[in-house]
Write a protein that holds these residues in place. Sequence first.
Motif, PDB file in Angstrom:
ATOM      1  N   LEU A   1      -3.661   5.077  -0.789  1.00 59.30           N
ATOM      2  CA  LEU A   1      -2.321   5.576  -0.076  1.00 59.30           C
ATOM      3  C   LEU A   1      -1.827   4.654   0.967  1.00 59.30           C
ATOM      4  O   LEU A   1      -2.445   4.026   1.445  1.00 59.30           O
ATOM      5  CB  LEU A   1      -2.918   6.891   0.656  1.00 59.30           C
ATOM      6  N   CYS A   2      -0.286   4.609   0.714  1.00 56.86           N
ATOM      7  CA  CYS A   2       0.280   3.751   1.925  1.00 56.86           C
ATOM      8  C   CYS A   2      -0.068   4.242   3.160  1.00 56.86           C
ATOM      9  O   CYS A   2       0.280   5.322   3.631  1.00 56.86           O
ATOM     10  CB  CYS A   2       1.618   3.810   1.609  1.00 56.86           C
ATOM     11  N   ASP A   3      -0.475   3.326   4.159  1.00 58.72           N
ATOM     12  CA  ASP A   3      -0.601   3.458   5.476  1.00 58.72           C
ATOM     13  C   ASP A   3       0.669   3.858   6.087  1.00 58.72           C
ATOM     14  O   ASP A   3       0.691   4.799   7.368  1.00 58.72           O
ATOM     15  CB  ASP A   3      -1.436   2.339   6.307  1.00 58.72           C
ATOM     16  N   ARG A   4       1.836   3.377   5.385  1.00 59.44           N
ATOM     17  CA  ARG A   4       3.295   3.940   6.375  1.00 59.44           C
ATOM     18  C   ARG A   4       3.794   5.052   6.001  1.00 59.44           C
ATOM     19  O   ARG A   4       4.292   5.819   6.654  1.00 59.44           O
ATOM     20  CB  ARG A   4       3.799   2.756   6.006  1.00 59.44           C
ATOM     21  N   CYS A   5       3.906   5.385   4.653  1.00 57.92           N
ATOM     22  CA  CYS A   5       4.547   6.387   4.227  1.00 57.92           C
ATOM     23  C   CYS A   5       3.565   7.460   3.550  1.00 57.92           C
ATOM     24  O   CYS A   5       3.909   8.708   3.392  1.00 57.92           O
ATOM     25  CB  CYS A   5       5.497   6.150   3.179  1.00 57.92           C
ATOM     26  N   GLY A   6       2.560   7.297   3.166  1.00 59.24           N
ATOM     27  CA  GLY A   6       1.452   8.246   2.685  1.00 59.24           C
ATOM     28  C   GLY A   6       1.300   8.269   1.291  1.00 59.24           C
ATOM     29  O   GLY A   6       0.613   9.057   0.867  1.00 59.24           O
ATOM     30  N   ARG A   7       2.420   7.574   0.506  1.00 60.16           N
ATOM     31  CA  ARG A   7       2.613   7.984  -1.055  1.00 60.16           C
ATOM     32  C   ARG A   7       1.432   7.094  -1.641  1.00 60.16           C
ATOM     33  O   ARG A   7       0.896   6.088  -1.007  1.00 60.16           O
ATOM     34  CB  ARG A   7       3.897   7.465  -1.456  1.00 60.16           C
ATOM     35  N   ALA A   8       1.279   7.353  -2.754  1.00 56.26           N
ATOM     36  CA  ALA A   8       0.030   6.461  -3.514  1.00 56.26           C
ATOM     37  C   ALA A   8       0.728   5.203  -3.879  1.00 56.26           C
ATOM     38  O   ALA A   8       1.977   5.101  -4.414  1.00 56.26           O
ATOM     39  CB  ALA A   8      -0.096   7.267  -4.992  1.00 56.26           C
ATOM     40  N   ILE A   9      -0.255   4.067  -3.749  1.00 58.09           N
ATOM     41  CA  ILE A   9       0.374   2.895  -4.177  1.00 58.09           C
ATOM     42  C   ILE A   9      -0.041   2.871  -5.479  1.00 58.09           C
ATOM     43  O   ILE A   9      -0.857   3.029  -6.276  1.00 58.09           O
ATOM     44  CB  ILE A   9      -0.452   1.898  -3.401  1.00 58.09           C
ATOM     45  N   PRO A  10       1.136   2.021  -6.405  1.00 59.90           N
ATOM     46  CA  PRO A  10       1.049   1.915  -7.798  1.00 59.90           C
ATOM     47  C   PRO A  10      -0.317   1.265  -8.039  1.00 59.90           C
ATOM     48  O   PRO A  10      -0.674   0.186  -7.173  1.00 59.90           O
ATOM     49  CB  PRO A  10       2.153   1.124  -8.115  1.00 59.90           C
ATOM     50  N   LEU A  11      -1.059   1.681  -9.437  1.00 61.05           N
ATOM     51  CA  LEU A  11      -2.248   1.034  -9.746  1.00 61.05           C
ATOM     52  C   LEU A  11      -1.976  -0.526  -9.843  1.00 61.05           C
ATOM     53  O   LEU A  11      -2.787  -1.334  -9.651  1.00 61.05           O
ATOM     54  CB  LEU A  11      -2.798   1.686 -10.773  1.00 61.05           C
ATOM     55  N   ALA A  12      -0.722  -0.868 -10.307  1.00 61.32           N
ATOM     56  CA  ALA A  12      -0.659  -2.128 -10.820  1.00 61.32           C
ATOM     57  C   ALA A  12      -0.614  -3.275  -9.449  1.00 61.32           C
ATOM     58  O   ALA A  12      -1.251  -4.332  -9.355  1.00 61.32           O
ATOM     59  CB  ALA A  12       0.517  -2.640 -11.456  1.00 61.32           C
ATOM     60  N   ARG A  13       0.006  -2.449  -8.370  1.00 57.63           N
ATOM     61  CA  ARG A  13      -0.152  -3.241  -7.090  1.00 57.63           C
ATOM     62  C   ARG A  13      -1.551  -3.341  -6.533  1.00 57.63           C
ATOM     63  O   ARG A  13      -1.808  -4.378  -6.068  1.00 57.63           O
ATOM     64  CB  ARG A  13       0.806  -2.465  -6.181  1.00 57.63           C
ATOM     65  N   LEU A  14      -2.494  -2.322  -6.634  1.00 57.80           N
ATOM     66  CA  LEU A  14      -3.638  -2.441  -6.277  1.00 57.80           C
ATOM     67  C   LEU A  14      -4.640  -3.324  -7.178  1.00 57.80           C
ATOM     68  O   LEU A  14      -5.515  -4.068  -6.278  1.00 57.80           O
ATOM     69  CB  LEU A  14      -4.519  -0.924  -6.345  1.00 57.80           C
ATOM     70  N   ARG A  15      -3.954  -3.550  -8.205  1.00 54.99           N
ATOM     71  CA  ARG A  15      -4.905  -4.286  -9.218  1.00 54.99           C
ATOM     72  C   ARG A  15      -4.734  -5.836  -8.558  1.00 54.99           C
ATOM     73  O   ARG A  15      -5.432  -6.638  -8.749  1.00 54.99           O
ATOM     74  CB  ARG A  15      -4.550  -4.173 -10.600  1.00 54.99           C
ATOM     75  N   ALA A  16      -3.459  -5.929  -8.208  1.00 60.64           N
ATOM     76  CA  ALA A  16      -2.896  -7.524  -7.928  1.00 60.64           C
ATOM     77  C   ALA A  16      -3.264  -7.595  -6.391  1.00 60.64           C
ATOM     78  O   ALA A  16      -3.750  -8.913  -6.344  1.00 60.64           O
ATOM     79  CB  ALA A  16      -1.449  -7.378  -7.948  1.00 60.64           C
ATOM     80  N   VAL A  17      -3.590  -6.726  -5.765  1.00 58.27           N
ATOM     81  CA  VAL A  17      -3.864  -6.958  -4.211  1.00 58.27           C
ATOM     82  C   VAL A  17      -4.747  -5.934  -3.862  1.00 58.27           C
ATOM     83  O   VAL A  17      -4.170  -4.754  -3.133  1.00 58.27           O
ATOM     84  CB  VAL A  17      -2.440  -6.958  -3.337  1.00 58.27           C
ATOM     85  N   PRO A  18      -5.969  -5.789  -4.141  1.00 62.76           N
ATOM     86  CA  PRO A  18      -6.817  -4.759  -3.987  1.00 62.76           C
ATOM     87  C   PRO A  18      -7.033  -4.129  -2.626  1.00 62.76           C
ATOM     88  O   PRO A  18      -7.181  -2.924  -2.120  1.00 62.76           O
ATOM     89  CB  PRO A  18      -8.121  -5.069  -4.541  1.00 62.76           C
ATOM     90  N   ALA A  19      -6.867  -5.170  -1.787  1.00 62.31           N
ATOM     91  CA  ALA A  19      -7.100  -4.704  -0.162  1.00 62.31           C
ATOM     92  C   ALA A  19      -5.815  -4.163   0.540  1.00 62.31           C
ATOM     93  O   ALA A  19      -5.588  -3.745   1.667  1.00 62.31           O
ATOM     94  CB  ALA A  19      -7.863  -5.795   0.638  1.00 62.31           C
ATOM     95  N   THR A  20      -4.601  -4.155  -0.273  1.00 65.87           N
ATOM     96  CA  THR A  20      -3.523  -3.716   0.292  1.00 65.87           C
ATOM     97  C   THR A  20      -3.485  -2.342   1.158  1.00 65.87           C
ATOM     98  O   THR A  20      -3.977  -1.625   0.589  1.00 65.87           O
ATOM     99  CB  THR A  20      -2.361  -3.864  -0.733  1.00 65.87           C
TER     100      THR A  20
END
Length: 123
Positions: free
Chosen positions: A90-109
């Motif tokens: 979940l985005c720390d700023r807006c609270g929306r779910a972070i897309p899985l592709a972004r999490l796979r690219a940058v897991p600690a985002t």
Amino acid sequence: MIETPSPLNTTFMEEFGRRLRESRHALLRTLATTDAEIATLERHEAGALVEDAAIETIAAVLSRLEGREKHELDEIEDALARLEAGTFGLCDRCGRAIPLARLRAVPATRACIDCQQKAESTR
């Protein structure tokens, strides 16, 4: 359609827990000089009380960290804590779910692409 993770999905938690621990291990492996140091660091959990010898080992290895590596290790530890708390993905700023592709690219985002771009443009 952009795939987004479910924070409660066990497969998701296992995948990212494994990936984050592997990233942490690889980073620590570049810093530690002995297998004993690696073992001590792997057992250490932020905030846990540890023996004096373990504290000395952890301090010695962490003192070798450069700024970038220290930041990366902190981000990995924070991501593991978010995973445990059920807020990973979940985005720390807006609270929306972070897309899985972004999490796979940058897991600690911590942020979705939109919020990350906004933050970078204001710097």
